[in-house]
Design an enzyme around this catalytic site. Structure first.
Site, PDB file in Angstrom:
ATOM      1  N   TYR A 226       0.822  -1.212   0.000  1.00  0.00           N
ATOM      2  CA  TYR A 226       0.000   0.000   0.000  1.00  0.00           C
ATOM      3  C   TYR A 226       0.856   1.262   0.000  1.00  0.00           C
ATOM      4  CZ  TYR A 226      -4.715  -1.857   0.332  1.00  0.00           C
ATOM      5  OH  TYR A 226      -5.914  -2.455   0.034  1.00  0.00           O
ATOM      6  N   LEU A 237      -9.531  -1.743   5.221  1.00  0.00           N
ATOM      7  CA  LEU A 237     -10.169  -2.914   5.827  1.00  0.00           C
ATOM      8  C   LEU A 237     -11.245  -3.441   4.874  1.00  0.00           C
ATOM      9  CD1 LEU A 237     -10.637  -1.853   9.573  1.00  0.00           C
ATOM     10  CD2 LEU A 237      -8.992  -3.485   8.657  1.00  0.00           C
ATOM     11  N   HIS A 238     -10.794  -3.824   3.679  1.00  0.00           N
ATOM     12  CA  HIS A 238     -11.749  -4.140   2.610  1.00  0.00           C
ATOM     13  C   HIS A 238     -12.744  -5.225   3.032  1.00  0.00           C
ATOM     14  CE1 HIS A 238      -9.505  -1.682  -0.215  1.00  0.00           C
ATOM     15  NE2 HIS A 238      -8.404  -2.347   0.088  1.00  0.00           N
ATOM     16  N   ASP A 239     -12.223  -6.422   3.303  1.00  0.00           N
ATOM     17  CA  ASP A 239     -13.110  -7.557   3.563  1.00  0.00           C
ATOM     18  C   ASP A 239     -13.802  -7.436   4.913  1.00  0.00           C
ATOM     19  OD1 ASP A 239     -12.158  -8.382   1.155  1.00  0.00           O
ATOM     20  OD2 ASP A 239     -10.933 -10.022   1.923  1.00  0.00           O
TER      21      ASP A 239
END
Length: 303
Positions: A226, A237-239
């Site tokens: 990143y 904190l995508h998922d």
């Protein structure tokens, strides 16, 4: 809430599974695996490893190895590492996969729990499309489908048009959106507003010396990506945000629109509003600080 996570672990997948295990309002009844961040056999091995590490008695059903129309897959090693967990490369094979395929398992669980089951898909949508094709009643049996994917009102991350999960099987995604169950799309429009920084991981490791420290350690590879590629001082904190949306929809602002997915050409994988399609809920804003705090509080309760 009964939940199945359809997953390709993956560092952020591991975070989401840990959150689901810790959240008192979630009854995690299974994991289904798909290609994506890793090859599908690695996804299944990693999922079983996480289930064991978290002390969960839940099945892992292995799903699609490739996208619709494809016979090969190149994992995202530069993002998640060669085995899916950053610099951790020695991951033991623990337990066995469920006898049913992912699609068949999803169909069976939806039949057993009609109107109760939420499926949170945090990888390519191949297993979801396969379940819909396997049983015409699958969509109506679900309480809700939550999808981590898409970039409807913002740029993509794998191309300027597309988010990675949708891009990796645009045909499956378009099939899902053509006749979706009750669906909420948790895409880059909101997940990049939930940055989890190195200091957050350090705090998590202090409060959860086993699972928190594990997530901190595998995240170092992810945070480096990143920083180098996006110039960001943290990872989305995508998922986990998609899992949180399953139980905390008050933390999100959403709009309803139909969606189609570009399945060819330069814009392949783009998620485009289409009012001729059945509407889904598309998250457009989020209490990002609230999501970060909730994630930490829940996962910090783990050993």
């Amino acid at each position: 809430m009964k939940l199945i996570i359809d997953t390709d672990p993956g560092i952020d997948d591991a975070m989401a599974i840990a959150y689901a295990a810790a959240a008192p309002e979630i009854d995690l009844i299974g994991l289904t695996t798909v290609f994506g961040n890793t090859h599908v056999h690695q996804s299944s091995r990693n999922a079983r490893y996480l289930v064991d590490k978290l002390g969960l008695a839940v099945p892992v059903a292995q799903g699609a190895p490739f996208a619709h129309g494809e016979d090969d897959h190149s994992p995202s090693e530069h993002v998640h590492g060669p085995e899916g967990f950053g610099d951790l490369t020695e991951i033991p094979e623990i337990g066995q996969n469920h006898d049913l395929s992912a699609a068949a398992f999803l169909v069976e669980m939806a039949r057993q729990h009609p109107g109760e089951l939420v499926v949170c898909a945090v990888g390519p949508l191949t297993n979801i499309a396969d379940a819909m094709a396997l049983d015409p009643e699958f969509a109506s049996n679900l309480k809700r489908l939550a999808i981590m994917g898409g970039a409807v009102y913002c740029p993509g991350n794998i191309t300027e048009h597309a988010e990675a999960n949708i891009y990796h099987d645009a045909l499956a995604a378009d099939a899902v959106f053509s006749a979706p169950p009750e669906t909420v799309l948790v895409g880059l429009d909101v997940t990049l507003k939930t940055l989890y920084k190195s200091a957050d991981f350090e705090d998590l490791a202090l409060r959860s010396p086993d699972m928190g420290a594990f997530l901190r350690d595998i995240s170092r590879f992810y945070l480096k990506f990143y920083k180098e590629i996006g110039g960001l001082e943290g990872c989305g904190l995508h998922d986990s945000t998609a899992v949180i949306a399953c139980t905390h929809d008050h933390m999100f602002d959403s709009v309803q629109t139909g969606l189609k997915v570009a399945t060819e050409g330069k814009a392949i994988g783009a998620t485009v509003p289409d009012e001729t399609r059945p509407p889904v809920w598309v998250c457009r804003d989020v209490d990002g600080a609230g999501v970060v705090d909730l994630f930490t509080a829940r996962v910090a309760s783990l050993p």
